[in-house]
Scaffold this motif. Sequence first.
Motif, short mmCIF file in Angstrom:
data_model
loop_
_atom_site.label_atom_id
_atom_site.label_comp_id
_atom_site.label_asym_id
_atom_site.label_seq_id
_atom_site.Cartn_x
_atom_site.Cartn_y
_atom_site.Cartn_z
N SER A 1 0.81 -1.21 0.00
CA SER A 1 0.00 0.00 0.00
C SER A 1 0.84 1.26 0.00
N SER A 2 0.25 2.31 -0.55
CA SER A 2 0.80 3.65 -0.44
C SER A 2 -0.38 4.57 -0.15
N TYR A 3 -0.14 5.87 -0.14
CA TYR A 3 -1.24 6.81 0.02
C TYR A 3 -2.14 6.84 -1.21
N LEU A 4 -1.63 6.36 -2.33
CA LEU A 4 -2.35 6.45 -3.60
C LEU A 4 -3.08 5.17 -4.00
N PHE A 5 -2.67 4.03 -3.47
CA PHE A 5 -3.28 2.77 -3.88
C PHE A 5 -3.08 1.71 -2.80
N ARG A 6 -3.85 0.64 -2.96
CA ARG A 6 -3.65 -0.59 -2.17
C ARG A 6 -3.75 -1.74 -3.16
N LEU A 7 -2.75 -2.59 -3.15
CA LEU A 7 -2.85 -3.79 -3.97
C LEU A 7 -2.71 -5.01 -3.08
N ILE B 1 9.90 -7.77 -3.55
CA ILE B 1 10.44 -7.36 -4.86
C ILE B 1 9.49 -6.36 -5.52
N LEU B 2 8.20 -6.67 -5.48
CA LEU B 2 7.19 -5.78 -6.05
C LEU B 2 7.21 -4.43 -5.33
N ASN B 3 7.30 -4.45 -4.02
CA ASN B 3 7.36 -3.25 -3.20
C ASN B 3 8.57 -2.40 -3.59
N ARG B 4 9.72 -3.04 -3.71
CA ARG B 4 10.95 -2.34 -4.10
C ARG B 4 10.80 -1.70 -5.48
N ASP B 5 10.29 -2.46 -6.44
CA ASP B 5 10.15 -1.94 -7.81
C ASP B 5 9.12 -0.82 -7.89
N LEU B 6 8.04 -0.93 -7.12
CA LEU B 6 7.04 0.15 -7.11
C LEU B 6 7.60 1.41 -6.45
N GLY B 7 8.61 1.26 -5.58
CA GLY B 7 9.25 2.40 -4.94
C GLY B 7 9.91 3.33 -5.94
N SER B 8 10.19 2.85 -7.15
CA SER B 8 10.73 3.72 -8.20
C SER B 8 9.68 4.70 -8.72
N PHE B 9 8.42 4.40 -8.48
CA PHE B 9 7.33 5.22 -8.99
C PHE B 9 6.55 5.96 -7.89
N PHE B 10 6.51 5.35 -6.69
CA PHE B 10 5.67 5.88 -5.62
C PHE B 10 6.46 5.96 -4.31
N PRO B 11 6.37 7.09 -3.60
CA PRO B 11 7.01 7.16 -2.29
C PRO B 11 6.12 6.52 -1.22
N HIS B 12 6.69 6.24 -0.08
CA HIS B 12 5.93 5.80 1.10
C HIS B 12 5.10 4.54 0.86
N ILE B 13 5.77 3.47 0.50
CA ILE B 13 5.09 2.20 0.27
C ILE B 13 5.36 1.27 1.44
N GLY B 14 4.33 0.57 1.87
CA GLY B 14 4.46 -0.40 2.95
C GLY B 14 3.89 -1.73 2.53
#
Length: 183
Positions: free
Chosen positions: A51-57, A103-116
């Motif tokens: 999750s981030s502030y913008l989405f939840r997967l 791995i998905l979390n790390r790769d999404l970090g290139s596009f979105f800040p603050h991912i958990g």
Amino acid sequence: MLSQSAKDGFDTLLTQALRQSLVPSDAACEVSVLANIGDIPEKKMVVLTVSSYLFRLMVMFYFNPDRGTQEHFARLNRLESAEMDEQSFMDAIAEAGNLCCGILNRDLGSFFPHIGMSTPNVIDTQCAAYLQTLNCEHIQHFAVDIDQSRRFHVSLTVSAYADIDFEVSAEELGGSTGELELF
């Protein structure tokens, strides 16, 4: 709202993470899209959330707690199947899901800040019948066919809290699982 490019990006990043986490180094795999969740026969699933502030997967890894699945996860962890008891078997499945979502979390970090990321939860696959109640903008089901192993199934759901548009290019796809990050 998710753009088509964003939906494709989530799918691409997940399939890359699946290849890096569920496939032994000496095997190849084919990841394909399933049109119907009814084609998924497994009885259990491991669920993780990114999750981030913008989405939840949510990523759901389906499995049957049987000998074939145990042999795959023993092979993945370079163990003999006989060495795995029920708890170590469940831990291996949860850890593979954890690795994939990491791995998905790390790769999404290139596009979105603050991912958990959540911890893995094992639930019955009958819960998947309620995915539509999550009001997801994107639901995709995958079949993962691994050489010398069985077919696994994975579902992805994405809920957006804002307009999301990003594009994944070949240069952004990592080839390794990366280093351990210490905080």
